[in-house]
Design a protein around this motif. Sequence first.
Motif, PDB file in Angstrom:
ATOM      1  N   GLU A   1       0.876  -1.283  -0.106  1.00  0.00           N
ATOM      2  CA  GLU A   1      -0.050  -0.060  -0.134  1.00  0.00           C
ATOM      3  C   GLU A   1       0.923   1.375   0.036  1.00  0.00           C
ATOM      4  N   HIS A   2       0.295   2.323  -0.676  1.00  0.00           N
ATOM      5  CA  HIS A   2       1.148   3.555  -0.609  1.00  0.00           C
ATOM      6  C   HIS A   2       0.149   4.787  -0.745  1.00  0.00           C
ATOM      7  N   GLY A   3       0.848   5.833  -0.799  1.00  0.00           N
ATOM      8  CA  GLY A   3       0.069   7.151  -1.048  1.00  0.00           C
ATOM      9  C   GLY A   3      -0.640   7.284  -2.307  1.00  0.00           C
ATOM     10  N   TRP A   4      -1.779   8.110  -2.407  1.00  0.00           N
ATOM     11  CA  TRP A   4      -2.376   7.982  -3.629  1.00  0.00           C
ATOM     12  C   TRP A   4      -1.698   8.562  -4.763  1.00  0.00           C
ATOM     13  N   GLN A   5      -0.593   9.508  -4.637  1.00  0.00           N
ATOM     14  CA  GLN A   5       0.277   9.882  -5.631  1.00  0.00           C
ATOM     15  C   GLN A   5       1.651   9.197  -5.918  1.00  0.00           C
ATOM     16  N   GLN A   6       1.777   8.089  -5.245  1.00  0.00           N
ATOM     17  CA  GLN A   6       3.134   7.393  -5.281  1.00  0.00           C
ATOM     18  C   GLN A   6       3.271   6.124  -6.058  1.00  0.00           C
ATOM     19  N   ALA A   7       2.155   5.704  -6.871  1.00  0.00           N
ATOM     20  CA  ALA A   7       2.083   4.623  -7.541  1.00  0.00           C
ATOM     21  C   ALA A   7       3.078   4.740  -8.693  1.00  0.00           C
ATOM     22  N   PRO A   8       3.314   5.732  -9.592  1.00  0.00           N
ATOM     23  CA  PRO A   8       4.289   5.671 -10.588  1.00  0.00           C
ATOM     24  C   PRO A   8       5.662   5.409 -10.153  1.00  0.00           C
ATOM     25  N   ALA A   9       5.901   6.038  -8.768  1.00  0.00           N
ATOM     26  CA  ALA A   9       7.589   5.855  -8.305  1.00  0.00           C
ATOM     27  C   ALA A   9       7.760   4.540  -7.808  1.00  0.00           C
ATOM     28  N   VAL A  10       6.506   3.914  -7.159  1.00  0.00           N
ATOM     29  CA  VAL A  10       6.714   2.472  -6.915  1.00  0.00           C
ATOM     30  C   VAL A  10       6.680   1.614  -7.798  1.00  0.00           C
ATOM     31  N   ARG A  11       5.955   1.752  -8.982  1.00  0.00           N
ATOM     32  CA  ARG A  11       6.110   0.840 -10.072  1.00  0.00           C
ATOM     33  C   ARG A  11       7.550   1.008 -10.688  1.00  0.00           C
ATOM     34  N   GLU A  12       8.173   2.110 -10.942  1.00  0.00           N
ATOM     35  CA  GLU A  12       9.660   2.213 -11.368  1.00  0.00           C
ATOM     36  C   GLU A  12      10.350   1.530 -10.537  1.00  0.00           C
ATOM     37  N   LEU A  13      10.578   1.589  -9.036  1.00  0.00           N
ATOM     38  CA  LEU A  13      11.309   0.940  -8.158  1.00  0.00           C
ATOM     39  C   LEU A  13      10.995  -0.395  -8.330  1.00  0.00           C
ATOM     40  N   LEU A  14       9.864  -1.126  -8.634  1.00  0.00           N
ATOM     41  CA  LEU A  14       9.634  -2.446  -8.685  1.00  0.00           C
ATOM     42  C   LEU A  14      10.299  -2.901 -10.047  1.00  0.00           C
ATOM     43  N   SER A  15      10.021  -2.344 -10.982  1.00  0.00           N
ATOM     44  CA  SER A  15      10.635  -2.675 -12.311  1.00  0.00           C
ATOM     45  C   SER A  15      12.244  -2.529 -12.255  1.00  0.00           C
ATOM     46  N   ALA A  16      12.782  -1.529 -12.078  1.00  0.00           N
ATOM     47  CA  ALA A  16      14.144  -1.335 -11.761  1.00  0.00           C
ATOM     48  C   ALA A  16      14.785  -2.480 -11.075  1.00  0.00           C
ATOM     49  N   ALA A  17      14.144  -3.032  -9.944  1.00  0.00           N
ATOM     50  CA  ALA A  17      14.402  -4.094  -9.020  1.00  0.00           C
ATOM     51  C   ALA A  17      14.653  -5.534  -9.935  1.00  0.00           C
ATOM     52  N   GLY A  18      13.920  -5.511 -10.893  1.00  0.00           N
ATOM     53  CA  GLY A  18      13.719  -6.853 -11.554  1.00  0.00           C
ATOM     54  C   GLY A  18      12.419  -7.477 -11.479  1.00  0.00           C
ATOM     55  N   PHE A  19      11.251  -6.809 -10.980  1.00  0.00           N
ATOM     56  CA  PHE A  19      10.090  -7.444 -10.667  1.00  0.00           C
ATOM     57  C   PHE A  19       9.277  -7.447 -12.119  1.00  0.00           C
ATOM     58  N   ILE A  20       8.394  -8.319 -12.349  1.00  0.00           N
ATOM     59  CA  ILE A  20       7.697  -8.290 -13.595  1.00  0.00           C
ATOM     60  C   ILE A  20       6.280  -8.094 -13.371  1.00  0.00           C
TER      61      ILE A  20
END
Length: 268
Positions: free
Chosen positions: A229-248
């Motif tokens: 879960e995260h703040g309502w404006q944080q989704a783009p940043a969290v997606r970028e962090l996950l993708s950069a770490a190798g998550f699909i």
Amino acid sequence: MSTLAQLLADAGLPRLEAQLLLHMAGGGNRVTQLTWPEREAGAEVAQRFAALCARRHAGEPIAYLLGEREFFGLDLAVSPAVLIPRPDTEILVDTALARLPADGRALDLGTGSGAVALALAHSRPDADIWALDASPEALAQAQANGQRLNLAVTWRLSDWYAAVTGEQFDLLVSNPPYIAADDPHLQQGDLRFEPAGALTDFADGLSCIRQLIAGAPAHLRLGGWLLMEHGWQQAPAVRELLSAAGFIDVASWQDLAGHERVTGGRWR
């Protein structure tokens, strides 16, 4: 001597809140209050009710005054040691349940009152649910909720992954501290009374999420999910962090207001 109706009318609070506080003060449940409004409350009840109303007018959350909050159909005891469970977090539970395999293992990181872990355990008795928190007071609250609800969860006192070395799971879930230190909402409403360490990372709002993502691969089985879960404006940043770490299969899910509230990815 005041009647139940007079106490409710003079409370200066939303009616439901006043009814709940009057019940807590010993003034009967809502059925009694509605059926016999002319009943005299008694001096002690009136005094207790006045004290509770004063605390509520000062801003103290109704959940802390009542000592409980409903979450995912479960009545959870809450105190100022834990974050108050909110409906938005039920999105995290729904998303997790859809990705937890039969007889799977799930870990709730930063469990607080135990809300997410207990909701998973209640919905999926076949699963092996673990939960951890770095706060001894919060973990004690979560364990007490688990015992009262007779739900099996393995509890650990832990700073994120520290106490689960060598353990792997099909699912990692977390509602981490994600409010930035300079966010003015921390000084408003219920947040003023909730534990600061459960709300903010005392940084940019993403530092705990970065820790969760960095540590997740060592604790995820192949194909396992990390959901946060995260703040309502944080989704783009969290997606970028996950993708950069190798998550699909990185994706976000919306809350009832249409805000992206949960983001996750699958470990390849």
